[in-house]
Enzyme design. Structure first.
Site, PDB file in Angstrom:
ATOM      1  N   LYS A  99       1.114   4.292  -2.750  1.00 33.29           N
ATOM      2  CA  LYS A  99       0.763   5.513  -2.427  1.00 33.29           C
ATOM      3  C   LYS A  99       1.966   6.526  -2.665  1.00 33.29           C
ATOM      4  CE  LYS A  99      -3.664   5.134  -1.064  1.00 33.29           C
ATOM      5  NZ  LYS A  99      -4.393   5.767  -1.933  1.00 33.29           N
ATOM      6  N   TYR A 117       0.760  -1.353  -0.189  1.00 34.40           N
ATOM      7  CA  TYR A 117      -0.082  -0.012   0.022  1.00 34.40           C
ATOM      8  C   TYR A 117       0.769   1.378   0.004  1.00 34.40           C
ATOM      9  CZ  TYR A 117      -3.658   3.144   1.857  1.00 34.40           C
ATOM     10  OH  TYR A 117      -4.427   4.034   2.112  1.00 34.40           O
TER      11      TYR A 117
END
Length: 292
Positions: free
Chosen positions: A175, A171
């Site tokens: 990001k 993640y």
């Protein structure tokens, strides 16, 4: 003053629940015509439910706003192109794109499977790339045809990527990539009248409600009169501001939590050592101490 987005057509991906839903509701309340995109998947990217997007459209319409639903898969170019077509067919133009869609599959890095890595990179990073690529090309073509373009892209990064978070290497990598992508497309598309910014929201969402330690931190206050710092709607005014026609910001990343807004500073050079010639390892053993 309301209607800050009057006359603008705004597309919001992942708009069926949580923060994305709040973005869509506020955009509509500020006068925008909204395309609510959501496949209705779970937080892990599995399953689908078209009723999720339809419910937000119904909510906007009941409040006197204008919206249409989209269940297109924005992790692929074909899906992003269909999303653009939905906006153009419904409203004749598009002025703003909020890339909020994404999934989460936390795992300690050494236990992470290829599937867990690939699915999150796809759901987050490619789910931002494909709409940016399609909508950016549309606005470029309009500008080259002589139209005046005043468009805005708002992407969603995370402190997990810009600062780091244990258990979120997939993640966080996605990001961080989104933040870099935002800065680069701001440079590339600015000549065509397109601005690009990103936010790092800190709010109560499906992705935080089941994370041990985080769930308790972002819980709603027991006192109903107290300010709910982690309400997802607190982030939406920042997004709406970035979508306004006259907003000057581009190439920036903003942290939004409760009533707090901060600008992230980009990676920058720190202290330096320079011998003016090739170092030896022995020399660096001593001199690098000043840098680490």
């Amino acid at each position: 003053m309301t209607n800050q987005l009057d006359g603008r057509v705004i597309v919001v991906t992942g708009a069926g629940r949580g923060v994305g839903r709040e973005h869509a509701l506020l955009a509509a309340a500020e006068g925008a015509r909204v395309v609510v995109n959501d496949t209705g998947t779970g937080a892990d990217g599995r399953g689908s439910d078209p009723a999720v997007a339809a419910a937000v459209v119904a909510e906007i319409t009941a409040a006197g706003g204008t919206a249409v639903a989209s269940t297109d898969d924005v992790t692929i170019i074909d899906g992003a192109q269909q999303l653009l077509r939905t906006a153009l067919d419904a409203f004749g133009a598009v002025h703003g794109l909020v890339n909020n869609a994404g999934i989460l599959r936390d795992r300690m890095f050494v236990n992470m499977s290829e599937e867990e890595w690939d699915d999150v990179i796809t759901g987050q990073l490619r789910g931002t790339f494909a709409p940016c690529r399609v909508f950016g090309a549309h606005w470029r073509d309009r500008a080259k045809a002589g139209d005046e373009v005043k468009a805005s892209i708002v992407n969603v990064s995370s402190t997990s990527g810009l600062i780091g978070a244990v258990g979120q290497s997939n993640y966080g990598a996605a990001k961080a990539g989104i933040a870099s992508l935002t800065q680069i497309i701001a440079q590339e598309l600015g000549r065509y009248g397109v601005r690009a910014n990103a936010i790092t929201p800190v709010a109560r969402t499906r992705m935080t409600q089941d994370v041990p330690g985080i769930k308790e931190l972002v819980a709603a206050p027991e006192d109903p009169e107290a300010f709910d710092v982690f309400h997802p709607g607190n982030v939406s005014p920042v997004v709406a501001y970035l979508l306004t026609e006259q907003c000057p910001a581009t190439g920036s990343v903003f942290y939004a939590k409760g009533g707090e807004v901060r600008q992230f500073l980009p990676w920058t050079y720190g202290r330096v050592i320079d011998k003016g010639a090739r170092w030896t390892v022995e020399e660096l053993q001593k001199e690098m101490a000043d840098l680490v």
